[in-house]
Design an enzyme around this catalytic site. Structure first.
Site, short mmCIF file in Angstrom:
data_model
loop_
_atom_site.label_atom_id
_atom_site.label_comp_id
_atom_site.label_asym_id
_atom_site.label_seq_id
_atom_site.Cartn_x
_atom_site.Cartn_y
_atom_site.Cartn_z
N ARG A 270 0.88 -1.18 0.00
CA ARG A 270 0.00 0.00 0.00
C ARG A 270 0.91 1.22 0.00
O ARG A 270 1.44 1.61 1.04
CB ARG A 270 -0.87 -0.06 1.26
CG ARG A 270 -2.02 0.91 1.27
CD ARG A 270 -2.61 1.01 2.66
NE ARG A 270 -1.75 1.82 3.50
CZ ARG A 270 -1.57 1.65 4.80
NH1 ARG A 270 -2.13 0.67 5.44
NH2 ARG A 270 -0.77 2.47 5.47
N HIS A 274 -3.58 4.35 4.59
CA HIS A 274 -4.69 3.39 4.69
C HIS A 274 -5.96 4.04 4.12
O HIS A 274 -6.65 3.47 3.29
CB HIS A 274 -4.89 2.98 6.15
CG HIS A 274 -6.12 2.16 6.36
ND1 HIS A 274 -6.23 0.86 5.92
CD2 HIS A 274 -7.30 2.46 6.95
CE1 HIS A 274 -7.44 0.39 6.24
NE2 HIS A 274 -8.10 1.35 6.85
N TYR A 283 3.88 5.24 11.65
CA TYR A 283 4.17 3.84 12.00
C TYR A 283 5.08 3.12 11.01
O TYR A 283 5.40 1.97 11.20
CB TYR A 283 2.86 3.05 12.19
CG TYR A 283 1.89 3.12 11.03
CD1 TYR A 283 2.04 2.30 9.92
CD2 TYR A 283 0.81 4.01 11.05
CE1 TYR A 283 1.16 2.37 8.86
CE2 TYR A 283 -0.09 4.08 9.99
CZ TYR A 283 0.09 3.26 8.90
OH TYR A 283 -0.79 3.32 7.84
C1 LIG Z 1 -14.70 -6.76 11.30
C2 LIG Z 1 -13.91 -5.48 11.25
N1 LIG Z 1 -12.99 -5.23 12.21
C3 LIG Z 1 -12.28 -4.08 12.18
C4 LIG Z 1 -12.49 -3.15 11.20
C5 LIG Z 1 -11.68 -1.85 11.19
N2 LIG Z 1 -10.73 -1.86 10.09
C6 LIG Z 1 -10.99 -1.24 8.93
S1 LIG Z 1 -9.78 -1.45 7.80
C7 LIG Z 1 -8.84 -2.36 8.88
C8 LIG Z 1 -7.52 -2.93 8.43
C9 LIG Z 1 -7.69 -3.85 7.26
O1 LIG Z 1 -6.45 -4.29 6.77
P1 LIG Z 1 -6.35 -5.29 5.56
O2 LIG Z 1 -7.35 -6.38 5.68
O3 LIG Z 1 -4.93 -5.68 5.44
O4 LIG Z 1 -6.80 -4.44 4.28
P2 LIG Z 1 -6.22 -3.07 3.70
O5 LIG Z 1 -7.00 -1.96 4.36
O6 LIG Z 1 -4.76 -3.02 4.01
O7 LIG Z 1 -6.51 -3.11 2.26
C10 LIG Z 1 -9.49 -2.49 10.10
C11 LIG Z 1 -8.95 -3.20 11.27
C12 LIG Z 1 -13.47 -3.44 10.22
N3 LIG Z 1 -13.73 -2.61 9.21
N4 LIG Z 1 -14.15 -4.61 10.25
#
Ligand SMILES: Cc1ncc(C[n+]2csc(CCOP(=O)(O)OP(=O)(O)O)c2C)c(N)n1
Length: 375
Positions: A270, A274, A283
């Site tokens: 990425r 985010h 971080y």
């Molecule tokens: C069930 C759930 N838990 C927590 C969140 C909060 N949250 C949103 S994005 C994220 C990180 C996701 O990381 P990843 O799966 O690696 O995808 P990326 O955003 O890096 O594409 C979190 C913890 C959420 N949306 N849904």
């Protein structure tokens, strides 16, 4: 940090764009070698367009036009390669960063903007043929892997797959991230997909970070080995559009033919934040970011095409098209306006509900209490 190469890694283009397949890529070379120049150029065009759109959307958020934007910057090759490997009849279950995939399947970029601006609940109508069987974004991590598996089970029960007619057989592909891969939902989806031989590809974009949590904290084993507990699992260089295309094409073909689900871990990065609410400098180090800049998927494909003789005029044309797309998105976003606040009550229940009626009346009174009306 760039993870050291795993011997299982499927990569066809090295970071400098040279054709240098890894041993694990050998079985996929026939797929790539069969691609005509027009397809190779289209892959690059797709990546350039989506990067221009993503940059424009990020600017629009900064200018107050959108509530939030999750950039796809850096993940273009994983998304273009996999999306171009799908067939018209396939079903796409995106997470929330798959702008590249969705637009390739036909979703209007401004419909993604309308979602992130808060004008619609889900952005687009998955049943409208122009949207290429693309389901709405799911922000609940991993939940849509179950939706995709359930849909794929339906395909099996309805005899819409593994018929022996590849032109007709349907499959599902679901996109999720390294963070989501720790969700129980994902593992449950894999159990059912494997048990029912669902025609499904689990496409994991390992972009190294789940907001501020590095992948090394998420899992003590490589993520493709987690999925291998359930189904054949492939590790691919997600910044190599050719490798991403080839592994996804084969996985979907096998899934449609009735061989069961397949998992792909696309190793990518990425390159942006985010979301526009995040500051990654808090971080991660600039050394890390720079090391991945050296693996930029667009630079890699551009170098490959140049070495094959693509002309300056071709690249100028691509740049002009990408700029025109970004300009069009800006013009149409600025004209979107707003929607009545009371539309938030429209789809809560199918039948009238006293609590919703009470809240709607309260909001109307509140807005009327402003001399010039609420804005
Ligand atoms: C069930 C759930 N838990 C927590 C969140 C909060 N949250 C949103 S994005 C994220 C990180 C996701 O990381 P990843 O799966 O690696 O995808 P990326 O955003 O890096 O594409 C979190 C913890 C959420 N949306 N849904």
């Amino acid at each position: 940090m760039i993870p050291p190469d795993d011997p299982a890694l499927v990569r066809i283009l090295a970071a400098d764009g040279s054709y240098a397949p890894t041993p694990a890529a050998e079985p996929y070379l026939e797929i790539v070698d069969a691609l005509p120049d027009a397809d190779l150029e289209q892959f690059y065009r797709d990546m350039a367009n989506s990067r221009a759109f993503d940059r424009q959307a990020t600017h629009l958020q900064r200018q107050g036009q959108l509530a939030l934007w999750p950039p796809s910057f850096g993940q273009e090759a994983a998304q273009v390669g996999s999306a171009r490997a799908t067939r018209t009849q396939d079903h796409i279950f995106p997470s929330y960063r798959e702008h590249v995939v969705c637009t390739i399947r036909g979703v209007d970029p401004v419909d993604i903007i309308r979602l992130m601006r808060g004008l619609t609940h889900s952005g687009w109508d998955a049943a409208d043929p122009k949207n290429g069987n693309t389901r709405p974004y799911t922000l609940v991590l991993g939940a849509h892997t179950l939706h995709a598996t359930g849909y794929g089970m339906g395909l099996v029960f309805d005899g819409r797959t593994a018929t022996g007619e590849p032109e007709r057989d349907e499959a599902v592909i679901v996109y999720y991230g390294d963070g989501a891969s720790s969700q129980g939902d994902v593992h449950e989806a894999m159990v059912f997909a494997a048990s029912y031989r669902v025609p499904q590809v689990f496409f994991l974009q390992n972009n190294q970070w789940a907001i501020s949590v590095p992948v090394a904290t998420q899992s003590r084993t490589p993520l493709h080995l987690r999925a291998a507990g359930y189904m054949p699992s492939i590790l691919v260089d997600g910044n190599d559009v050719l490798a991403s295309y080839a592994v996804t094409k084969r996985a979907l073909d096998e899934a449609r033919a009735g061989d069961g689900p397949r998992a792909i871990e696309a190793m990518t990065y990425r390159m942006g934040a985010h979301t526009t609410s995040d500051d990654p400098t808090k971080y991660r180090t600039s050394d890390e970011e720079q090391s991945w800049t050296l693996r930029d998927p667009l630079v890699r494909m551009r170098a490959f095409l140049q070495a094959r003789g693509a002309s300056d005029a071709f690249f100028a044309d691509v740049d002009a098209e990408a700029q025109a797309l970004a300009d069009d998105v800006r013009t149409r976003t600025n004209a979107l306006g707003t929607i009545p606040a009371e539309s938030m009550f429209a789809h809560v229940y199918s039948d009238p509900h006293p609590l919703v009626a009470e809240q709607r009346a309260w909001l109307a009174d509140y807005e009327a209490s402003f001399e010039e009306g609420a804005s």
